[in-house]
Write a protein that holds these residues in place. Structure first.
Motif, PDB file in Angstrom:
ATOM      1  N   GLY A 250       0.811  -1.226  -0.034  1.00 55.23           N
ATOM      2  CA  GLY A 250      -0.078   0.077  -0.196  1.00 55.23           C
ATOM      3  C   GLY A 250       0.828   1.221   0.225  1.00 55.23           C
ATOM      4  N   ILE A 251       1.816   1.342   0.831  1.00 56.61           N
ATOM      5  CA  ILE A 251       2.965   2.422   0.730  1.00 56.61           C
ATOM      6  C   ILE A 251       3.388   2.552  -0.589  1.00 56.61           C
ATOM      7  N   MET A 252       3.945   1.469  -1.001  1.00 59.46           N
ATOM      8  CA  MET A 252       4.741   1.360  -2.533  1.00 59.46           C
ATOM      9  C   MET A 252       3.689   1.888  -3.432  1.00 59.46           C
ATOM     10  N   ALA A 253       2.613   1.703  -3.656  1.00 57.62           N
ATOM     11  CA  ALA A 253       1.574   2.193  -4.558  1.00 57.62           C
ATOM     12  C   ALA A 253       0.922   3.527  -4.159  1.00 57.62           C
ATOM     13  N   ALA A 254       0.861   3.844  -2.926  1.00 56.50           N
ATOM     14  CA  ALA A 254       0.408   5.258  -2.510  1.00 56.50           C
ATOM     15  C   ALA A 254       1.387   6.369  -3.090  1.00 56.50           C
ATOM     16  N   SER A 255       2.752   6.079  -2.629  1.00 64.49           N
ATOM     17  CA  SER A 255       3.495   6.933  -3.049  1.00 64.49           C
ATOM     18  C   SER A 255       3.814   7.319  -4.553  1.00 64.49           C
ATOM     19  N   ARG A 256       3.155   6.522  -5.303  1.00 62.69           N
ATOM     20  CA  ARG A 256       3.158   6.788  -6.851  1.00 62.69           C
ATOM     21  C   ARG A 256       2.333   8.176  -6.975  1.00 62.69           C
ATOM     22  N   TYR A 257       1.213   8.198  -6.263  1.00 65.02           N
ATOM     23  CA  TYR A 257       0.298   9.340  -6.617  1.00 65.02           C
ATOM     24  C   TYR A 257       1.112  10.753  -6.511  1.00 65.02           C
ATOM     25  N   PRO A 258       1.745  11.118  -5.435  1.00 66.96           N
ATOM     26  CA  PRO A 258       2.550  12.332  -5.571  1.00 66.96           C
ATOM     27  C   PRO A 258       3.560  12.406  -6.864  1.00 66.96           C
ATOM     28  N   ILE A 259       3.890  11.300  -7.225  1.00 70.94           N
ATOM     29  CA  ILE A 259       5.024  11.191  -8.321  1.00 70.94           C
ATOM     30  C   ILE A 259       4.183  11.636  -9.430  1.00 70.94           C
ATOM     31  N   ALA A 260       3.205  11.089  -9.546  1.00 61.56           N
ATOM     32  CA  ALA A 260       2.195  11.220 -10.984  1.00 61.56           C
ATOM     33  C   ALA A 260       1.849  12.450 -11.001  1.00 61.56           C
ATOM     34  N   LEU A 261       1.556  13.184  -9.816  1.00 60.61           N
ATOM     35  CA  LEU A 261       1.159  14.673  -9.652  1.00 60.61           C
ATOM     36  C   LEU A 261       2.007  15.528 -10.061  1.00 60.61           C
ATOM     37  N   ALA A 262       3.371  15.300  -9.552  1.00 61.12           N
ATOM     38  CA  ALA A 262       4.615  16.131  -9.749  1.00 61.12           C
ATOM     39  C   ALA A 262       5.019  15.965 -11.137  1.00 61.12           C
ATOM     40  N   ARG A 263       4.731  14.946 -11.684  1.00 56.37           N
ATOM     41  CA  ARG A 263       5.390  14.834 -13.324  1.00 56.37           C
ATOM     42  C   ARG A 263       4.463  15.652 -14.172  1.00 56.37           C
ATOM     43  N   ASP A 264       3.266  15.800 -13.655  1.00 54.63           N
ATOM     44  CA  ASP A 264       2.241  16.514 -14.490  1.00 54.63           C
ATOM     45  C   ASP A 264       2.402  18.138 -14.211  1.00 54.63           C
ATOM     46  N   ASN A 265       3.189  18.292 -13.069  1.00 53.74           N
ATOM     47  CA  ASN A 265       3.344  19.813 -12.744  1.00 53.74           C
ATOM     48  C   ASN A 265       2.015  20.299 -11.895  1.00 53.74           C
ATOM     49  N   LEU A 266       1.531  19.605 -11.370  1.00 54.99           N
ATOM     50  CA  LEU A 266       0.106  19.702 -10.649  1.00 54.99           C
ATOM     51  C   LEU A 266       0.538  20.078  -9.139  1.00 54.99           C
ATOM     52  N   ILE A 267       1.650  19.567  -8.581  1.00 55.87           N
ATOM     53  CA  ILE A 267       2.395  19.951  -7.307  1.00 55.87           C
ATOM     54  C   ILE A 267       3.719  19.958  -7.504  1.00 55.87           C
TER      55      ILE A 267
END
Length: 601
Positions: free
Chosen positions: A272-289
């Motif tokens: 769960g931690i491994m999968a959950a931590s991908r959300y901030p990465i995806a958001l950051a790569r799209d420049n949303l954070i």
């Protein structure tokens, strides 16, 4: 592999702890609530499967929603997904902490803190369970639970179900929404869909088989729990399956289930931690954070900042009362299901050409509409406190997007295509179509060559009227001149001179007019489709496909390979028929790039 990820993510606190909370709400009909929750999970999951096979990309539901509803909803779904998997992992850590409290007497918050640090540290170091270990772990869990079910049926006291007649169906539905967190692991598969081999086949088979098996398993287990535990014991137990196993098989059964529960909690929390931590990465790569949140450790090759933030969120979640933790997790998971079903409607109605799922959800759009209504009803029925928590989180996500993401995000999404279809205005330049086509290329495992890259950048022109080669040149010369950095008249004279030297119509169907030009590192391709035909000579007077090709001297080898690639492309099965009936330039590019022609590397 897909089956083990989905099933392993679902078998945790949702069955080892949650049934007692559900029983305290509903009584002996708890097994019906689990069955209905599984059916609803199956219905909602059909849209997730469709989106996963159309866009098997990291980020899962965030990627789908971002590409269909736009960056605002993408930001909301990304944070909701992050919260949902973090809450589910927190629920698993709560299970381990309660077992530690029961047998060693440590405060759950202290042991929870050390467990969070352990899982965060393990993920930062980059320890990954192999696929074989995951499958063996799941098979071990399933085996232990099947043994429990096998011996449990003979011990069931049907007298414990006497209150079934008084249970209202509305209460069963509400409890089904409450236990829906037990099926939240399905989102984890969508999150890793980019890494799945042959996603067209394995995602539908793995996810469908998983939810069917787990629904049957959960229904049997909760039925046996109700039939083998005293109602008062069941209502107050935090280890109901283990207590039931002790009644059925004595201490060996109790130990067996405790071991199974610990293994399930550990695998769920870590994954769960491994999968959950991908959300901030995806958001950051799209420049949303801020992009720094996607930073990867040079030493460990892991997203340290994202993992640490996930660990903090996970521990803060442990401070919530258990029932509130369950309701909050169920609320965000239900919201994700609402948004994914809405995404399917938007994507289909936008008529995007390159949206090509290998699995299509049946009964469209009625199934999606029913799911949206039902899941929204469940969110409402979970209570004011969980709704207030969710609304607070939605407000925070919207604020982050308005203050940061809106300024940085400049990509297309399906809702714009739907608006274009409704208003008939030119709102975009088909960037999203190109992105979806690249996803299709990855999904189909097509190894692209230089000709594919030329096609992507090529101008494609549809000619409605019959004409000769010289008349055609006057139409296309301006586009070619821009790419070749020479004048329009020079382009016309060079192609006419080349045609006079040698007829460039290869057959009466296609022609490859080609020239060499001055300069460096220039290569261009302009493609013409003429359903009524272009006249090159008296014999080749109905040429339907014309490939204008040119390049500088150092591109000579690529020039020759491109001519060969065009010839093999035109020679593929049914190409000529498809060329004439294909509707528009986007589909023509699809026809060429997604073809099974021989590639020249």
């Amino acid at each position: 592999g897909v089956f083990s990820i989905a099933s392993g993510a679902m078998i945790s606190s949702g069955i080892f702890i949650l049934p007692s909370l559900a029983f305290s709400q509903l009584g002996s009909a708890v097994f019906i609530a689990y069955f209905i929750a599984g059916i609803l999970g199956l219905l909602g999951m059909l849209s997730i499967v469709e989106l996963s096979t159309a866009m098997p990309k990291a980020g899962g539901d965030y990627f789908f929603i971002n590409k269909s509803l736009g960056p605002l909803f993408g930001t909301i779904s990304g944070f909701l997904g992050w919260l949902a998997l973090s809450l589910k992992s927190a629920f698993a850590i709560f299970g381990i902490a309660e077992i530690i409290l029961l047998y060693f007497g440590f405060d759950p918050l202290i042991s929870g803190l050390f467990l969070c640090l352990f899982f965060v540290g393990m993920n930062i170091i980059g320890v990954k369970q192999s696929a074989l270990f995951q499958i063996l772990m799941l098979l071990s869990l399933l085996l232990l639970l099947i043994i429990y079910i096998f011996f449990g049926f003979s011990k069931v006291d049907l007298g414990n179900f006497s209150s079934l007649r008084t249970v209202r169906f509305n209460d069963i539905l509400i409890t089904s929404g409450f236990v829906f967190i037990a099926f939240g692991g399905l989102l984890k598969v969508a999150n890793v869909s980019e890494e799945i081999k042959n996603p067209k086949k394995n995602i539908p088979l793995g996810m469908l088989s998983s939810i069917i098996v787990i629904t049957i398993l959960y229904t049997f287990i909760t039925f046996i729990l109700t039939g083998t535990l005293d109602p008062e014991v069941f209502r107050n137990s935090l280890t109901p399956v283990a207590d039931s196993a002790r009644n059925i098989m004595g201490n060996p059964g109790f130990v067996m289930i405790i071991i199974a529960a610990i293994l399930a909690f550990f695998t769920t929390a870590n994954a769960g931690i491994m999968a959950a931590s991908r959300y901030p990465i995806a958001l950051a790569r799209d420049n949303l954070i801020p992009h720094s949140l996607a930073r990867i450790s040079k030493k460990h090759k892991t997203p340290v900042i994202s993992i640490i933030l996930t660990g903090i969120l996970l521990y803060v979640s442990l401070l919530l009362p258990l029932e509130m933790l369950v309701k909050a997790a169920s609320t965000v998971i239900l919201t994700s299901y609402v948004l994914t079903n809405l995404s399917v409607i938007i994507l289909r109605e936008s008529k995007i050409i390159n949206y090509k799922p290998s699995f299509k959800s049946p009964l469209y759009p009625w199934l999606q509409i029913v799911c949206i209504i039902l899941f929204s009803f469940f969110i409402f029925e979970l209570g004011v406190a969980s709704i207030e928590l969710s609304l607070s989180f939605l407000f925070l996500c919207t604020l982050i997007y308005m203050l940061y993401g809106r300024k940085m995000y400049n990509r297309e999404y399906a809702l714009l295509h739907l608006m274009k279809r409704i208003t008939d205005k030119r709102l975009m330049e088909n960037v999203f179509e190109d992105e979806l086509r690249e996803i299709l290329v990855d999904r189909e495992n097509i190894e692209q060559d230089n000709f594919d890259n030329l096609i992507k950048n090529a101008d494609i022109i549809d000619i409605d009227d019959p004409m000769n080669f010289e008349e055609l040149l006057k139409i296309v010369a301006e586009k070619i001149a821009d790419k070749a950095n020479i004048s329009k008249n020079d382009i016309i004279s060079r192609f006419l001179e080349r045609q006079n030297e040698c007829n460039m119509a290869i057959t009466d169907f296609f022609a490859i007019p080609h020239i060499m030009i001055e300069g460096e590192e220039i290569m261009f391709l302009t493609i013409v489709r003429s359903k009524k035909g272009i006249r090159f000579t008296e014999k080749e007077n109905e040429v339907k496909a014309v490939f204008f090709l040119g390049g500088t001297k150092e591109k000579r080898a690529l020039h020759l390979k491109t001519i060969a690639a065009i010839a093999t492309l035109v020679g593929t099965e049914d190409f000529q028929e498809n060329w004439l009936k294909t509707e528009n330039s986007i589909k023509l590019k699809n026809l060429m790039i997604l073809s099974n022609r021989k590639r020249f590397h």
